[in-house]
Design a protein around this motif. Structure first.
Motif, PDB file in Angstrom:
ATOM      1  N   ARG A 158       0.867  -1.172   0.000  1.00 21.68           N
ATOM      2  CA  ARG A 158       0.000   0.000   0.000  1.00 21.68           C
ATOM      3  C   ARG A 158       0.910   1.231   0.000  1.00 21.68           C
ATOM      4  NH1 ARG A 158       0.025  -1.230   5.601  1.00 21.68           N
ATOM      5  NH2 ARG A 158       0.736   0.575   6.788  1.00 21.68           N
ATOM      6  N   THR A 159       0.332   2.354  -0.349  1.00 21.17           N
ATOM      7  CA  THR A 159       1.077   3.606  -0.331  1.00 21.17           C
ATOM      8  C   THR A 159       0.552   4.469   0.788  1.00 21.17           C
ATOM      9  OG1 THR A 159       1.441   3.527  -2.713  1.00 21.17           O
ATOM     10  CG2 THR A 159       1.708   5.658  -1.653  1.00 21.17           C
ATOM     11  N   ASP A 160       1.445   4.885   1.666  1.00 24.47           N
ATOM     12  CA  ASP A 160       1.105   5.824   2.728  1.00 24.47           C
ATOM     13  C   ASP A 160       1.708   7.177   2.357  1.00 24.47           C
ATOM     14  OD1 ASP A 160      -0.101   3.796   4.181  1.00 24.47           O
ATOM     15  OD2 ASP A 160       1.689   3.398   5.389  1.00 24.47           O
ATOM     16  N   SER A 161       0.903   8.210   2.397  1.00 28.43           N
ATOM     17  CA  SER A 161       1.381   9.566   2.124  1.00 28.43           C
ATOM     18  C   SER A 161       1.433  10.340   3.432  1.00 28.43           C
ATOM     19  CB  SER A 161       0.454  10.286   1.139  1.00 28.43           C
ATOM     20  OG  SER A 161       0.447   9.597  -0.098  1.00 28.43           O
ATOM     21  N   SER A 162       2.489  11.101   3.609  1.00 31.28           N
ATOM     22  CA  SER A 162       2.624  11.857   4.854  1.00 31.28           C
ATOM     23  C   SER A 162       3.405  13.142   4.606  1.00 31.28           C
ATOM     24  CB  SER A 162       3.312  11.014   5.931  1.00 31.28           C
ATOM     25  OG  SER A 162       4.584  10.600   5.486  1.00 31.28           O
ATOM     26  N   ARG A 163       3.346  13.999   5.604  1.00 26.86           N
ATOM     27  CA  ARG A 163       4.108  15.249   5.598  1.00 26.86           C
ATOM     28  C   ARG A 163       5.066  15.203   6.768  1.00 26.86           C
ATOM     29  NH1 ARG A 163      -0.636  19.271   6.479  1.00 26.86           N
ATOM     30  NH2 ARG A 163      -1.001  17.647   7.975  1.00 26.86           N
ATOM     31  N   MET A 164       6.230  15.811   6.591  1.00 25.31           N
ATOM     32  CA  MET A 164       7.212  15.860   7.668  1.00 25.31           C
ATOM     33  C   MET A 164       7.884  17.225   7.688  1.00 25.31           C
ATOM     34  SD  MET A 164       9.059  12.157   7.395  1.00 25.31           S
ATOM     35  CE  MET A 164       9.673  12.183   9.064  1.00 25.31           C
ATOM     36  N   ILE A 165       8.298  17.611   8.871  1.00 28.67           N
ATOM     37  CA  ILE A 165       9.149  18.782   9.026  1.00 28.67           C
ATOM     38  C   ILE A 165      10.527  18.253   9.392  1.00 28.67           C
ATOM     39  CG2 ILE A 165       9.639  20.879  10.345  1.00 28.67           C
ATOM     40  CD1 ILE A 165       7.266  21.166   8.468  1.00 28.67           C
ATOM     41  N   ILE A 166      11.488  18.534   8.546  1.00 26.17           N
ATOM     42  CA  ILE A 166      12.864  18.078   8.728  1.00 26.17           C
ATOM     43  C   ILE A 166      13.708  19.269   9.180  1.00 26.17           C
ATOM     44  CG2 ILE A 166      14.888  17.089   7.584  1.00 26.17           C
ATOM     45  CD1 ILE A 166      12.487  15.154   7.780  1.00 26.17           C
ATOM     46  N   GLU A 167      14.427  19.084  10.280  1.00 21.77           N
ATOM     47  CA  GLU A 167      15.356  20.112  10.769  1.00 21.77           C
ATOM     48  C   GLU A 167      16.768  19.641  10.458  1.00 21.77           C
ATOM     49  OE1 GLU A 167      14.672  23.038  12.256  1.00 21.77           O
ATOM     50  OE2 GLU A 167      12.508  22.752  12.427  1.00 21.77           O
ATOM     51  N   LEU A 168      17.556  20.515   9.878  1.00 25.13           N
ATOM     52  CA  LEU A 168      18.940  20.214   9.539  1.00 25.13           C
ATOM     53  C   LEU A 168      19.869  21.187  10.256  1.00 25.13           C
ATOM     54  CD1 LEU A 168      18.498  19.905   5.664  1.00 25.13           C
ATOM     55  CD2 LEU A 168      18.598  18.026   7.304  1.00 25.13           C
ATOM     56  N   GLU A 169      21.050  20.703  10.599  1.00 23.87           N
ATOM     57  CA  GLU A 169      22.097  21.555  11.165  1.00 23.87           C
ATOM     58  C   GLU A 169      23.324  21.442  10.278  1.00 23.87           C
ATOM     59  OE1 GLU A 169      23.006  20.704  15.250  1.00 23.87           O
ATOM     60  OE2 GLU A 169      20.930  21.014  15.882  1.00 23.87           O
ATOM     61  N   ARG A 170      23.967  22.560  10.058  1.00 22.74           N
ATOM     62  CA  ARG A 170      25.161  22.590   9.213  1.00 22.74           C
ATOM     63  C   ARG A 170      26.379  22.196  10.034  1.00 22.74           C
ATOM     64  NH1 ARG A 170      26.349  22.781   4.154  1.00 22.74           N
ATOM     65  NH2 ARG A 170      27.946  24.182   3.470  1.00 22.74           N
ATOM     66  N   SER A 171      27.175  21.282   9.499  1.00 23.19           N
ATOM     67  CA  SER A 171      28.418  20.858  10.138  1.00 23.19           C
ATOM     68  C   SER A 171      29.487  20.847   9.049  1.00 23.19           C
ATOM     69  CB  SER A 171      28.265  19.473  10.760  1.00 23.19           C
ATOM     70  OG  SER A 171      29.494  19.035  11.290  1.00 23.19           O
ATOM     71  N   GLY A 172      30.369  21.819   9.074  1.00 24.70           N
ATOM     72  CA  GLY A 172      31.371  21.923   8.017  1.00 24.70           C
ATOM     73  C   GLY A 172      30.695  22.217   6.700  1.00 24.70           C
ATOM     74  N   ASP A 173      30.896  21.352   5.732  1.00 19.46           N
ATOM     75  CA  ASP A 173      30.308  21.573   4.410  1.00 19.46           C
ATOM     76  C   ASP A 173      29.091  20.688   4.132  1.00 19.46           C
ATOM     77  OD1 ASP A 173      31.625  19.168   4.228  1.00 19.46           O
ATOM     78  OD2 ASP A 173      32.524  19.571   2.276  1.00 19.46           O
ATOM     79  N   ARG A 174      28.505  20.089   5.187  1.00 16.30           N
ATOM     80  CA  ARG A 174      27.335  19.231   4.954  1.00 16.30           C
ATOM     81  C   ARG A 174      26.231  19.517   5.965  1.00 16.30           C
ATOM     82  NH1 ARG A 174      28.584  13.525   7.779  1.00 16.30           N
ATOM     83  NH2 ARG A 174      26.654  12.905   6.804  1.00 16.30           N
ATOM     84  N   TRP A 175      25.035  19.171   5.571  1.00 20.40           N
ATOM     85  CA  TRP A 175      23.867  19.279   6.439  1.00 20.40           C
ATOM     86  C   TRP A 175      23.673  17.946   7.147  1.00 20.40           C
ATOM     87  CZ3 TRP A 175      21.689  23.808   7.372  1.00 20.40           C
ATOM     88  CH2 TRP A 175      21.783  24.819   6.430  1.00 20.40           C
ATOM     89  N   LEU A 176      23.341  18.009   8.448  1.00 23.88           N
ATOM     90  CA  LEU A 176      23.048  16.806   9.226  1.00 23.88           C
ATOM     91  C   LEU A 176      21.591  16.823   9.667  1.00 23.88           C
ATOM     92  CD1 LEU A 176      26.206  16.635  11.514  1.00 23.88           C
ATOM     93  CD2 LEU A 176      25.773  15.369   9.402  1.00 23.88           C
ATOM     94  N   LEU A 177      21.009  15.662   9.748  1.00 23.79           N
ATOM     95  CA  LEU A 177      19.630  15.507  10.207  1.00 23.79           C
ATOM     96  C   LEU A 177      19.563  15.750  11.705  1.00 23.79           C
ATOM     97  CD1 LEU A 177      16.724  14.651   9.532  1.00 23.79           C
ATOM     98  CD2 LEU A 177      17.471  12.283   9.806  1.00 23.79           C
ATOM     99  N   ALA A 178      18.778  16.756  12.119  1.00 23.61           N
ATOM    100  CA  ALA A 178      18.662  17.091  13.539  1.00 23.61           C
ATOM    101  C   ALA A 178      17.318  16.666  14.113  1.00 23.61           C
ATOM    102  CB  ALA A 178      18.875  18.589  13.749  1.00 23.61           C
ATOM    103  N   SER A 179      16.276  16.623  13.287  1.00 21.88           N
ATOM    104  CA  SER A 179      14.974  16.117  13.739  1.00 21.88           C
ATOM    105  C   SER A 179      14.097  15.843  12.533  1.00 21.88           C
ATOM    106  CB  SER A 179      14.287  17.085  14.699  1.00 21.88           C
ATOM    107  OG  SER A 179      13.773  18.200  14.017  1.00 21.88           O
ATOM    108  N   ALA A 180      13.109  14.985  12.747  1.00 22.33           N
ATOM    109  CA  ALA A 180      12.135  14.632  11.721  1.00 22.33           C
ATOM    110  C   ALA A 180      10.799  14.452  12.435  1.00 22.33           C
ATOM    111  CB  ALA A 180      12.543  13.362  11.004  1.00 22.33           C
ATOM    112  N   GLU A 181       9.889  15.363  12.177  1.00 19.77           N
ATOM    113  CA  GLU A 181       8.593  15.334  12.858  1.00 19.77           C
ATOM    114  C   GLU A 181       7.464  15.147  11.856  1.00 19.77           C
ATOM    115  OE1 GLU A 181       8.168  15.513  16.178  1.00 19.77           O
ATOM    116  OE2 GLU A 181      10.332  15.656  16.443  1.00 19.77           O
ATOM    117  N   PRO A 182       6.649  14.106  12.023  1.00 19.35           N
ATOM    118  CA  PRO A 182       5.471  13.967  11.147  1.00 19.35           C
ATOM    119  C   PRO A 182       4.471  15.075  11.427  1.00 19.35           C
ATOM    120  CG  PRO A 182       5.639  12.129  12.709  1.00 19.35           C
ATOM    121  CD  PRO A 182       6.778  13.048  12.988  1.00 19.35           C
ATOM    122  N   ARG A 183       3.770  15.487  10.406  1.00 17.35           N
ATOM    123  CA  ARG A 183       2.737  16.534  10.561  1.00 17.35           C
ATOM    124  C   ARG A 183       1.443  16.105   9.951  1.00 17.35           C
ATOM    125  NH1 ARG A 183       4.883  21.477  12.856  1.00 17.35           N
ATOM    126  NH2 ARG A 183       6.620  20.535  13.889  1.00 17.35           N
TER     127      ARG A 183
END
Length: 156
Positions: A131-156
């Motif tokens: 089955r296909t589940d569709s969802s929305r998320m708010i992704i928070e990223l933090e910059r570390s050097g030259d890359r973005w890191l995943l800091a949080s992932a919240e379903p909405r």
């Protein structure tokens, strides 16, 4: 120095300052666009990694996500994943996530908030045909050097 020479000098100085300001604004705009593009690409990749798993190798998902995360989020994700592994194995769950759309909500030089719309193809014993589940998320990223890191992932 004649009046004409002074006027020419002032005009040249004003043009020089104007070109310098425009150059700075262009460079700053390009840097912001690069940050925005990198944040969107990272949020898309990380969301798909969060939503993709296979009961046959649950450690692969854990490794992918934690490698791209802040220490705090990696610890939280590790705890949650460990608790859900038995359920995943028992239910023979697999899933593949695909980001349908993503957009920057907020962006600074070291933090980004991204709204993500996700479709997840899920298959398990309760849904053997999938089955296909569709969802929305708010992704928070933090910059570390030259890359973005995943800091949080919240379903909405």
């Amino acid at each position: 120095m004649t009046l004409r020479t002074r006027v020419v000098a002032v005009v040249i100085a004003a043009l020089t300052v104007g070109v310098a300001v425009l150059g700075y604004l262009h460079l700053n705009d390009r840097e912001q666009n690069d940050l925005r593009s990198a944040a969107l690409a990272s949020a898309t990749q990380y969301t798909e990694e969060l939503a993709t798993y296979d009961f046959g190798d649950p450690g692969a998902n854990l490794d992918r996500v934690t490698a791209a995360s802040t220490e705090e989020f990696a610890g939280t994700y590790r705890d949650v994943s460990t608790k859900l592994q038995d359920l995943l194995t028992t239910g023979q769950g697999t899933a593949t996530g695909h980001v349908v759309a993503a957009g920057i909500v907020e962006l600074t030089d070291d933090r980004a908030t991204v709204a993500v719309f996700l479709d997840q193809q899920v298959r398990n014993l309760a849904a053997p045909d999938g089955r296909t589940d569709s969802s929305r998320m708010i992704i928070e990223l933090e910059r570390s050097g030259d890359r973005w890191l995943l800091a949080s992932a919240e379903p909405r």
